[in-house]
Scaffold this motif. Structure first.
Motif, PDB file in Angstrom:
ATOM      1  N   GLU A   1       0.839  -1.187   0.000  1.00  9.21           N
ATOM      2  CA  GLU A   1       0.000   0.000   0.000  1.00  9.21           C
ATOM      3  C   GLU A   1       0.884   1.251   0.000  1.00  9.21           C
ATOM      4  O   GLU A   1       1.711   1.451   0.892  1.00  9.21           O
ATOM      5  CB  GLU A   1      -0.909  -0.009   1.226  1.00  9.21           C
ATOM      6  CG  GLU A   1      -2.094  -0.954   1.121  1.00  9.21           C
ATOM      7  CD  GLU A   1      -3.082  -0.494   0.071  1.00  9.21           C
ATOM      8  OE1 GLU A   1      -3.688  -1.359  -0.584  1.00  9.21           O
ATOM      9  OE2 GLU A   1      -3.223   0.732  -0.071  1.00  9.21           O
TER      10      GLU A   1
ATOM     11  N   LYS B   1       4.036   1.269  -6.959  1.00 14.84           N
ATOM     12  CA  LYS B   1       2.876   1.940  -7.545  1.00 14.84           C
ATOM     13  C   LYS B   1       3.279   3.299  -8.114  1.00 14.84           C
ATOM     14  O   LYS B   1       2.884   3.673  -9.214  1.00 14.84           O
ATOM     15  CB  LYS B   1       1.781   2.134  -6.490  1.00 14.84           C
ATOM     16  CG  LYS B   1       1.097   0.857  -6.067  1.00 14.84           C
ATOM     17  CD  LYS B   1      -0.006   1.192  -5.082  1.00 14.84           C
ATOM     18  CE  LYS B   1      -0.715  -0.067  -4.622  1.00 14.84           C
ATOM     19  NZ  LYS B   1      -1.803   0.227  -3.687  1.00 14.84           N
TER      20      LYS B   1
ATOM     21  N   ASP C   1      -3.798   6.222 -12.200  1.00 13.30           N
ATOM     22  CA  ASP C   1      -4.087   6.145 -10.773  1.00 13.30           C
ATOM     23  C   ASP C   1      -5.041   4.995 -10.469  1.00 13.30           C
ATOM     24  O   ASP C   1      -4.860   4.272  -9.477  1.00 13.30           O
ATOM     25  CB  ASP C   1      -4.683   7.463 -10.267  1.00 13.30           C
ATOM     26  CG  ASP C   1      -3.648   8.573 -10.181  1.00 13.30           C
ATOM     27  OD1 ASP C   1      -2.435   8.245 -10.226  1.00 13.30           O
ATOM     28  OD2 ASP C   1      -4.032   9.742 -10.091  1.00 13.30           O
ATOM     29  N   MET C   2      -6.068   4.826 -11.312  1.00 16.84           N
ATOM     30  CA  MET C   2      -7.030   3.741 -11.096  1.00 16.84           C
ATOM     31  C   MET C   2      -6.389   2.373 -11.306  1.00 16.84           C
ATOM     32  O   MET C   2      -6.781   1.399 -10.662  1.00 16.84           O
ATOM     33  CB  MET C   2      -8.223   3.905 -12.037  1.00 16.84           C
ATOM     34  CG  MET C   2      -9.060   5.141 -11.766  1.00 16.84           C
ATOM     35  SD  MET C   2     -10.459   5.297 -12.904  1.00 16.84           S
ATOM     36  CE  MET C   2     -11.476   3.919 -12.364  1.00 16.84           C
TER      37      MET C   2
ATOM     38  N   VAL D   1      -2.421   2.759  -8.767  1.00 15.96           N
ATOM     39  CA  VAL D   1      -2.414   3.278  -7.396  1.00 15.96           C
ATOM     40  C   VAL D   1      -3.618   2.760  -6.615  1.00 15.96           C
ATOM     41  O   VAL D   1      -3.477   2.227  -5.513  1.00 15.96           O
ATOM     42  CB  VAL D   1      -2.393   4.823  -7.388  1.00 15.96           C
ATOM     43  CG1 VAL D   1      -2.407   5.343  -5.952  1.00 15.96           C
ATOM     44  CG2 VAL D   1      -1.161   5.342  -8.131  1.00 15.96           C
ATOM     45  N   GLU D   2      -4.818   2.919  -7.183  1.00 18.05           N
ATOM     46  CA  GLU D   2      -6.019   2.423  -6.509  1.00 18.05           C
ATOM     47  C   GLU D   2      -6.324   1.025  -7.056  1.00 18.05           C
ATOM     48  O   GLU D   2      -5.530   0.123  -6.909  1.00 18.05           O
ATOM     49  CB  GLU D   2      -7.178   3.387  -6.760  1.00 18.05           C
ATOM     50  CG  GLU D   2      -6.911   4.806  -6.287  1.00 18.05           C
ATOM     51  CD  GLU D   2      -8.012   5.775  -6.682  1.00 18.05           C
ATOM     52  OE1 GLU D   2      -9.076   5.316  -7.145  1.00 18.05           O
ATOM     53  OE2 GLU D   2      -7.805   6.983  -6.546  1.00 18.05           O
ATOM     54  N   SER D   3      -7.505   0.851  -7.641  1.00 16.29           N
ATOM     55  CA  SER D   3      -7.848  -0.374  -8.366  1.00 16.29           C
ATOM     56  C   SER D   3      -9.004  -0.032  -9.292  1.00 16.29           C
ATOM     57  O   SER D   3      -9.725   0.950  -9.055  1.00 16.29           O
ATOM     58  CB  SER D   3      -8.253  -1.510  -7.414  1.00 16.29           C
ATOM     59  OG  SER D   3      -9.633  -1.451  -7.116  1.00 16.29           O
TER      60      SER D   3
ATOM     61  N   ASN E   1     -12.606   0.293  -7.324  1.00 18.70           N
ATOM     62  CA  ASN E   1     -12.922   1.164  -6.190  1.00 18.70           C
ATOM     63  C   ASN E   1     -14.210   1.953  -6.378  1.00 18.70           C
ATOM     64  O   ASN E   1     -15.041   2.041  -5.464  1.00 18.70           O
ATOM     65  CB  ASN E   1     -11.758   2.120  -5.935  1.00 18.70           C
ATOM     66  CG  ASN E   1     -10.624   1.449  -5.183  1.00 18.70           C
ATOM     67  OD1 ASN E   1     -10.559   0.227  -5.124  1.00 18.70           O
ATOM     68  ND2 ASN E   1      -9.730   2.239  -4.631  1.00 18.70           N
TER      69      ASN E   1
ATOM     70  N   ARG F   1     -17.668   1.587  -4.074  1.00 18.47           N
ATOM     71  CA  ARG F   1     -18.305   2.692  -3.340  1.00 18.47           C
ATOM     72  C   ARG F   1     -19.768   2.838  -3.739  1.00 18.47           C
ATOM     73  O   ARG F   1     -20.642   3.052  -2.874  1.00 18.47           O
ATOM     74  CB  ARG F   1     -17.537   3.997  -3.590  1.00 18.47           C
ATOM     75  CG  ARG F   1     -16.186   4.083  -2.911  1.00 18.47           C
ATOM     76  CD  ARG F   1     -15.629   5.498  -2.983  1.00 18.47           C
ATOM     77  NE  ARG F   1     -15.304   5.884  -4.350  1.00 18.47           N
ATOM     78  CZ  ARG F   1     -14.102   5.715  -4.906  1.00 18.47           C
ATOM     79  NH1 ARG F   1     -13.128   5.141  -4.221  1.00 18.47           N
ATOM     80  NH2 ARG F   1     -13.880   6.128  -6.139  1.00 18.47           N
TER      81      ARG F   1
ATOM     82  N   ARG G   1     -10.841  -6.982  -6.186  1.00 21.83           N
ATOM     83  CA  ARG G   1      -9.850  -5.952  -5.862  1.00 21.83           C
ATOM     84  C   ARG G   1      -8.629  -6.576  -5.204  1.00 21.83           C
ATOM     85  O   ARG G   1      -7.481  -6.207  -5.516  1.00 21.83           O
ATOM     86  CB  ARG G   1     -10.454  -4.896  -4.951  1.00 21.83           C
ATOM     87  CG  ARG G   1      -9.473  -3.797  -4.560  1.00 21.83           C
ATOM     88  CD  ARG G   1     -10.152  -2.658  -3.819  1.00 21.83           C
ATOM     89  NE  ARG G   1     -10.805  -3.095  -2.593  1.00 21.83           N
ATOM     90  CZ  ARG G   1     -11.499  -2.288  -1.789  1.00 21.83           C
ATOM     91  NH1 ARG G   1     -11.640  -1.011  -2.108  1.00 21.83           N
ATOM     92  NH2 ARG G   1     -12.066  -2.769  -0.699  1.00 21.83           N
TER      93      ARG G   1
END
Length: 370
Positions: A14, A19, A62-63, A66-68, A71, A75, A117
């Protein structure tokens, strides 16, 4: 979630340097430094697809790094499932029952997203990184100059052209087996025939004689499962990287035998006005569009052998516009939308709370116009 194959690829930590490194490398692509280093200024089919993929990876770095890719959907589903729960104090028993079933389906889909994820960072993230590096070194497989395909053990990227200009990019994810759920059968008799016919004659497919659906819309997956009922298998099949965002592709299969197109047509031509109105609702959800500004409901007849359906649509008031398109305008379109909302308002209201349910919100808006 069970997986067919295991991998030794370690997930990135993380907020770790890996990343940031990959996001920075994708950013170099966006700035043109990597592409320029290739020294190839002559763009053929392969180079065009390659550039599109690199640009989209950099656009959504970023998706992806960094994130997935899951995400945003997680949400949305979390918020929606909560709203489905709190409706339990409604005085409308039918609404409570429908919401409870939709919540059950949505909750399982939410679990699948969370598990996917985890798999993204454990497996697919690393393999995407390797394919990304392979693309930069031109280590790819091109098929018929129509598709560019990159493969690894658990991930396949396909870049394809549809129509004239649009390029699609799909990441097919191996090993995500999905879940089987039992959905109570709410619809019987003519209503079941009308709803199933609407799916069959639009964009529903089949798998070994069973109904099957691929969809990029969470609301459509939920409604398809609700209408079919019985044993439903749901899994995440792929991720699409589009110009306007990243989309999760669902695959659903029902446990019962699929009705044939010929049987559906025989039913449809005999439907009375109420039955045909229900059929049109589901056909439009599959192969139709709603335009609020033009006050229009448009259908797209892509499948062959639907001449009898086209005749019935003409008698209903639809105007042929060529290329398989038929449409209703103004008063007739608003009247049909009002009928749909009177029949399916509880379902429309429930699913309209999802961010991707724009078509349902448009139906409701059209129905409310004077």
């Amino acid at each position: 979630m069970m997986r067919k194959n295991e991998t030794n690829q370690n997930p990135p930590s993380e907020g770790g340097n890996q990343k940031q490194k990959e996001a920075g490398r994708a950013n170099d692509v966006a700035n043109g430094s990597i592409l320029n280093n290739e020294g190839n200024t002559e763009l053929n089919e392969y180079n065009e697809y390659r550039e599109v993929l690199l640009r989209r990876i950099s656009k959504f770095k970023d998706m992806l790094f960094v994130e997935s890719p899951y995400n945003a959907l997680i949400r949305d589903l979390e918020n929606w499932v909560y709203s489905a729960r709190v409706i339990g104090n409604s005085n409308n028993e039918w609404e409570v029952k429908v919401r409870e079933i939709l919540y059950k389906i949505g909750d399982r889909m939410l679990q699948l997203c969370r598990q996917a994820r985890e798999e993204w960072f454990r497996v697919h993230y690393g393999e995407l990184n390797k394919l990304f590096e392979g693309l930069l070194r031109s280590e790819v497989r091109v098929i018929n100059d129509k598709r560019l395909v990159l493969r690894s053990e658990n991930l396949t990227i396909t870049i394809n052209r549809i129509k004239t200009r649009k390029v699609t990019i799909r990441l097919v994810l191996k090993g995500l087996l999905g879940v089987n759920i039992r959905v109570p059968k709410l619809f019987n008799g003519y209503l079941r025939r009308a709803t199933l016919s609407g799916w069959v004659l639009s964009d529903e497919g089949r798998d070994r004689g069973r109904p099957m659906m691929f969809t990029a819309y969470t609301w459509q997956a939920l409604l398809w499962a609700l209408v079919h009922g019985g044993r439903i298998h749901i899994r995440i099949y792929a991720i699409d990287i589009n110009d306007d965002g990243i989309t999760v592709i669902w695959q659903l299969r029902a446990g019962h035998k699929r009705i044939s197109k010929d049987s559906a047509i025989k039913w449809v031509v005999k439907f009375n006005d109420e039955e045909f109105t229900n059929f049109l609702f589901f056909f439009t959800l599959g192969d139709g569009s709603i335009d609020i500004k033009k006050q229009r409901i448009r259908l797209y007849i892509y499948k062959r052998g639907l001449e009898q359906l086209i005749d019935k649509l003409r008698n209903y008031g639809f105007i042929e516009e060529g290329d398989g398109r038929l449409a209703l305008y103004t008063a007739k379109a608003k009247g049909l939308a009002k009928k749909w909302y009177n029949m399916w308002g509880i379902v429309i209201d429930a699913l309209s709370e999802l961010k991707d349910a724009e078509k349902l919100r448009r139906i409701k808006t059209l129905a409310m116009l004077d």
